[in-house]
Write a protein that holds these residues in place. Structure first.
Motif, PDB file in Angstrom:
ATOM      1  N   PRO A 117       0.838  -1.205   0.000  1.00  0.00           N
ATOM      2  CA  PRO A 117       0.000   0.000   0.000  1.00  0.00           C
ATOM      3  C   PRO A 117       0.872   1.253   0.000  1.00  0.00           C
ATOM      4  O   PRO A 117       1.853   1.342   0.750  1.00  0.00           O
ATOM      5  N   THR A 118       0.514   2.217  -0.838  1.00  0.00           N
ATOM      6  CA  THR A 118       1.376   3.384  -1.041  1.00  0.00           C
ATOM      7  C   THR A 118       0.540   4.649  -1.187  1.00  0.00           C
ATOM      8  O   THR A 118      -0.497   4.644  -1.853  1.00  0.00           O
ATOM      9  N   LEU A 119       1.017   5.727  -0.563  1.00  0.00           N
ATOM     10  CA  LEU A 119       0.487   7.067  -0.800  1.00  0.00           C
ATOM     11  C   LEU A 119       1.531   7.848  -1.595  1.00  0.00           C
ATOM     12  O   LEU A 119       2.729   7.786  -1.292  1.00  0.00           O
ATOM     13  N   TRP A 120       1.070   8.574  -2.581  1.00  0.00           N
ATOM     14  CA  TRP A 120       1.964   9.349  -3.448  1.00  0.00           C
ATOM     15  C   TRP A 120       1.788  10.823  -3.120  1.00  0.00           C
ATOM     16  O   TRP A 120       0.676  11.341  -3.171  1.00  0.00           O
ATOM     17  N   ARG A 121       2.889  11.496  -2.788  1.00  0.00           N
ATOM     18  CA  ARG A 121       2.819  12.890  -2.393  1.00  0.00           C
ATOM     19  C   ARG A 121       3.938  13.688  -3.069  1.00  0.00           C
ATOM     20  O   ARG A 121       5.066  13.196  -3.201  1.00  0.00           O
ATOM     21  N   GLU A 122       3.616  14.920  -3.459  1.00  0.00           N
ATOM     22  CA  GLU A 122       4.640  15.802  -4.028  1.00  0.00           C
ATOM     23  C   GLU A 122       5.587  16.313  -2.945  1.00  0.00           C
ATOM     24  O   GLU A 122       6.733  16.629  -3.212  1.00  0.00           O
ATOM     25  N   GLU A 123       5.115  16.406  -1.721  1.00  0.00           N
ATOM     26  CA  GLU A 123       5.951  16.782  -0.582  1.00  0.00           C
ATOM     27  C   GLU A 123       5.387  16.111   0.660  1.00  0.00           C
ATOM     28  O   GLU A 123       4.195  15.819   0.738  1.00  0.00           O
ATOM     29  N   VAL A 124       6.253  15.843   1.615  1.00  0.00           N
ATOM     30  CA  VAL A 124       5.854  15.207   2.861  1.00  0.00           C
ATOM     31  C   VAL A 124       6.271  16.095   4.017  1.00  0.00           C
ATOM     32  O   VAL A 124       7.418  16.546   4.092  1.00  0.00           O
ATOM     33  N   THR A 125       5.349  16.346   4.919  1.00  0.00           N
ATOM     34  CA  THR A 125       5.609  17.080   6.149  1.00  0.00           C
ATOM     35  C   THR A 125       5.411  16.134   7.328  1.00  0.00           C
ATOM     36  O   THR A 125       4.938  14.998   7.165  1.00  0.00           O
ATOM     37  N   ALA A 126       5.739  16.607   8.525  1.00  0.00           N
ATOM     38  CA  ALA A 126       5.517  15.790   9.713  1.00  0.00           C
ATOM     39  C   ALA A 126       4.032  15.477   9.876  1.00  0.00           C
ATOM     40  O   ALA A 126       3.654  14.351  10.220  1.00  0.00           O
TER      41      ALA A 126
END
Length: 294
Positions: free
Chosen positions: A119-128
C-alpha cells in the motif's frame, strides 16, 4: 566482433576519483561477465555514461550497468540514452523502459495490472503532519518515506509515531509513503534475477542488525535462495505485467506481507545490481541473451 558497452559512472569506475562505498559491486559484475563475453566473442567496453558520444563509436549494444548517479541527473541520462539509440546502438534496457521505470509511480501501473504491491500514498511533498496522516491511513506506527525518483535507499526515511520529525520538517522530494513491513527484518527481501525473461537466480537480502535497509552500503548481506515454484511464479507474474517488450535484464524485489503474500517492492530494470556471487552462470546467460539481440 560485437562490441558491448557497459555504462558506469564517475563514482563506480576505478581510478576516476573517490568511489562509492558499494563500488566493489561494479568490480564483481565486470569480473563475472567479462570471461563469458570473451568466450562469446563479445568485446566488453566499460564507459562512463556521461562521456562524449565519440566514446561510443563502434559500440553495438550498451548495458546500463552501474550508472548509479542517474537519479540525480535524470534528464541528462534520458537524453544520452535517446542519443545512443538514434545512433543505431541497441540500448538495454531501452529508453522507453527507463522513462517508465525511473519514477516509482510505475508501481501504480503494476497494481492496476493486478500485481500485489505494498500500500502506497503518493505525495509531491511530505511534512511531519503528512507522515502522521499516512500512519493513520495505514493504521500503523511506522512508515517508510522514499523518493519517487531514487535508488539504493538514498535519502530514505523511516518515521515512527513516537518520534516524528520537527513540525517544520519536509522530505524535500516527491515521495512515496508505505507502511513498514516487519518481514524486512525478520525474513528479509527476496530478489529474483531475470535474464532475457528467464529466471537466472534468486537471493535473500537481510539488513544489518538494528537496520532495515538491505543494501551493502548499510551493511546488508545476501545469500542464495532456492525459490519455491510459487515464489518463482509470483516474480514471473510481475515481469509479465511490465507493459514493454521483454527486458534484457530485470530484478524483481519482493517482500512477504503478514499473511504470507509476496508483495512487489521494486521491478528494477534500469541499472540493477544483478548479484553475480549468487548467480555463477550470470555471465553466460547475459552473453547468450545479448547474442540474440545484436
Amino acid at each position: 566482433m560485437t562490441t558491448i558497452g557497459f555504462l558506469a559512472c564517475e563514482t563506480t569506475l576505478p581510478g576516476a576519483g573517490e568511489r562509492r562505498g558499494d563500488a566493489f559491486e561494479h568490480d564483481l559484475m565486470i569480473r563475472a561477465i567479462e570471461p563469458a563475453f570473451v568466450a562469446a566473442d563479445l568485446d566488453l567496453r566499460i564507459i562512463d555514461w556521461e562521456a562524449e558520444l565519440a566514446a561510443f563509436d563502434g559500440v553495438d549494444l550498451v548495458m546500463l550497468g552501474t550508472a548509479w548517479n542517474y537519479q540525480d541527473k535524470h534528464d541528462a541520462f534520458l537524453t544520452k540514452l535517446d542519443a545512443l539509440a538514434e545512433r543505431g546502438i541497441a540500448v538495454c534496457n531501452c529508453p522507453e523502459i527507463v522513462r517508465w521505470n525511473a519514477t516509482k509511480t510505475y508501481l501504480r501501473d503494476l497494481a492496476e495490472a493486478g500485481a500485489q504491491t505494498i500500500p502506497t500514498l503518493w505525495r509531491e511533498e511530505v511534512t511531519a503532519k503528512g507522515a502522521l496522516e499516512a500512519m493513520e491511513t495505514f493504521d500503523c506506527d511506522r512508515i517508510v518515506v522514499k523518493r519517487q525518483v531514487g535508488a539504493g535507499a538514498l535519502g530514505q526515511e523511516l518515521l515512527s509515531r513516537g518520534s516524528l520529525p520537527d513540525r517544520d520538517w519536509t522530505f524535500g522530494h516527491p515521495a512515496m509513503l508505505q507502511p513498514f513491513l516487519p518481514a524486512i527484518a525478520e525474513e528479509g527481501e527476496l530478489s529474483f534475477i531475470f535474464i532475457g525473461g528467464e529466471l537466472s537466480h534468486a537471493l535473500l537480502k537481510r539488513p544489518a542488525d538494528g537496520d532495515y535497509r538491505i543494501q551493502s552500503l548499510y551493511g546488508g548481506r545476501e545469500s542464495v535462495h532456492q525459490p519455491s515454484p510459487e515464489e518463482a511464479a509470483a516474480a514471473s507474474t510481475i515481469l509479465a505485467s511490465i507493459p514493454f517488450e521483454t527486458p534484457l535484464y530485470a530484478r524483481i524485489d519482493m517482500l512477504r506481507d503478514t499473511d504470507g503474500t509476496l508483495l512487489v517492492m521494486e521491478a528494477e530494470m534500469i541499472e540493477p545490481y544483478l548479484y553475480p556471487e549468487q548467480g555463477p552462470e550470470l555471465g553466460e546467460r547475459l552473453a547468450r541473451a545479448i547474442a540474440e539481440r545484436v
